[in-house]
Write an enzyme that holds these catalytic residues in place. Sequence first.
Site, PDB file in Angstrom:
ATOM      1  N   THR A 133       0.644  -0.981  14.182  1.00  0.00           N
ATOM      2  CA  THR A 133       0.739  -1.806  12.981  1.00  0.00           C
ATOM      3  C   THR A 133       0.682  -0.928  11.739  1.00  0.00           C
ATOM      4  OG1 THR A 133      -1.659  -2.163  12.981  1.00  0.00           O
ATOM      5  CG2 THR A 133      -0.309  -3.824  14.073  1.00  0.00           C
ATOM      6  N   HIS A 166       6.876  -6.949  11.105  1.00  0.00           N
ATOM      7  CA  HIS A 166       6.074  -6.389  10.008  1.00  0.00           C
ATOM      8  C   HIS A 166       5.293  -7.490   9.281  1.00  0.00           C
ATOM      9  CE1 HIS A 166       5.852  -2.693   7.162  1.00  0.00           C
ATOM     10  NE2 HIS A 166       4.738  -3.411   7.084  1.00  0.00           N
ATOM     11  N   ARG A 206       3.043   2.373  10.667  1.00  0.00           N
ATOM     12  CA  ARG A 206       4.403   2.573  10.182  1.00  0.00           C
ATOM     13  C   ARG A 206       5.301   2.892  11.368  1.00  0.00           C
ATOM     14  NH1 ARG A 206       2.967   0.339   6.331  1.00  0.00           N
ATOM     15  NH2 ARG A 206       3.067   0.931   4.121  1.00  0.00           N
ATOM     16  N   ALA A 227       1.817  -8.125  10.250  1.00  0.00           N
ATOM     17  CA  ALA A 227       0.384  -7.983  10.520  1.00  0.00           C
ATOM     18  C   ALA A 227      -0.442  -8.172   9.256  1.00  0.00           C
ATOM     19  CB  ALA A 227       0.099  -6.618  11.143  1.00  0.00           C
ATOM     20  N   TRP A 228       0.098  -7.755   8.143  1.00  0.00           N
ATOM     21  CA  TRP A 228      -0.605  -7.837   6.865  1.00  0.00           C
ATOM     22  C   TRP A 228      -0.564  -9.218   6.235  1.00  0.00           C
ATOM     23  CZ3 TRP A 228       2.081  -9.078   2.282  1.00  0.00           C
ATOM     24  CH2 TRP A 228       3.470  -9.198   2.428  1.00  0.00           C
ATOM     25  N   GLU A 248      13.752  -1.095   8.683  1.00  0.00           N
ATOM     26  CA  GLU A 248      13.403  -2.508   8.563  1.00  0.00           C
ATOM     27  C   GLU A 248      14.282  -3.191   7.528  1.00  0.00           C
ATOM     28  OE1 GLU A 248       8.686  -2.039   9.819  1.00  0.00           O
ATOM     29  OE2 GLU A 248       9.223  -2.331   7.706  1.00  0.00           O
ATOM     30  N   THR A 261       0.834  -1.210   0.000  1.00  0.00           N
ATOM     31  CA  THR A 261       0.000   0.000   0.000  1.00  0.00           C
ATOM     32  C   THR A 261       0.866   1.257   0.000  1.00  0.00           C
ATOM     33  OG1 THR A 261      -1.759  -1.154   1.183  1.00  0.00           O
ATOM     34  CG2 THR A 261      -1.814   1.249   1.219  1.00  0.00           C
TER      35      THR A 261
END
Length: 326
Positions: free
Chosen positions: A239, A292, A241, A294-295, A270, A81
């Site tokens: 969750t 990273h 940035r 969560a998605w 990251e 995104t």
Amino acid sequence: MSLVDPQTAKIVFLDRDTIPPHITIPSLSCPHQWIDYPETSPQQLVERIKDADIVVTNKVILDASALTHAKRLKHIAVAATGVNNVDLDYCASKGIQVSNIQGYATQSVPEHVIALLFALFRRIPGYHKDIQTGEWQRQNKFCFFTHPIKDVAGSTLGIIGSGSLGRATATLAQAIGVKVLFAERQRAEQCREGYTPFEQVLANSDAVSLLCPLTDDTRNLIGRDELQQMKSSAVLINTGRGGLVDEQALVEALQSGEISGAGVDVFTEEPADDSNPLLANSTLPNLILTPHVAWGSDSSITRLCEILVANIEASLQQHPIKNRVV
């Protein structure tokens, strides 16, 4: 005439390893050349994009200094995104289309937020660590209470970010008996209907969830002052940035008891290393860190790949790109 000849299009995926290997990317319907690179370093970037018609990137940075060498480039398909890794102004000036992925993680991210909420309220990491370190044996009781346990139902969740992820998180939270407050923008002159002033959300919430994008206005949105405005019993869940939170201030707030706990899935850099304040203090019993992800449920990543290919197909066929950014 099509922007890219679909019979000869060269498509380069710069960081295929950001998609798990067991997830299949759908095939395009027309002939093309597709090249996957597991990852791409800054030193490798120019060589890999210089004759590409379409570049796919998740996190590889595409700035003007690199893009100026990509003379054939017509479309950058971001497999995420966020598009802050792409020089959008340069792309606009050169007529390079940029697309992103939207609406693919509205199940995965909210579930991760709620999972962190339960883990923090129930103090699961703290009790797990107590067992690891022999506290149960030292207590010599059938159970022990070294950390206060709170119910999730009946609590108040403040959500900063009212897009699709924020709304989906609110729906899931309300289904388990949580009251939801949507925060108005920080320092907004007026409060929109259905929103609560930013400072009131911090002061009145038992948990604050960050689900907004990272912009110049939201960088370090949560710092020392904001953490001091939260309840000492409250938890922070990020969750969104990494740059939304002053990480050192968060660690200090956890150590001092200024807030009760934090769940963090995103970091300022990251992958993060031991110089990151959160990683350096990862043994805190009231801190949960995830890398990273969560998605990243399988269903969400599968949907992401479907949207990614649809964006590329639309570009090749000179159809409107639903998720076009530039």
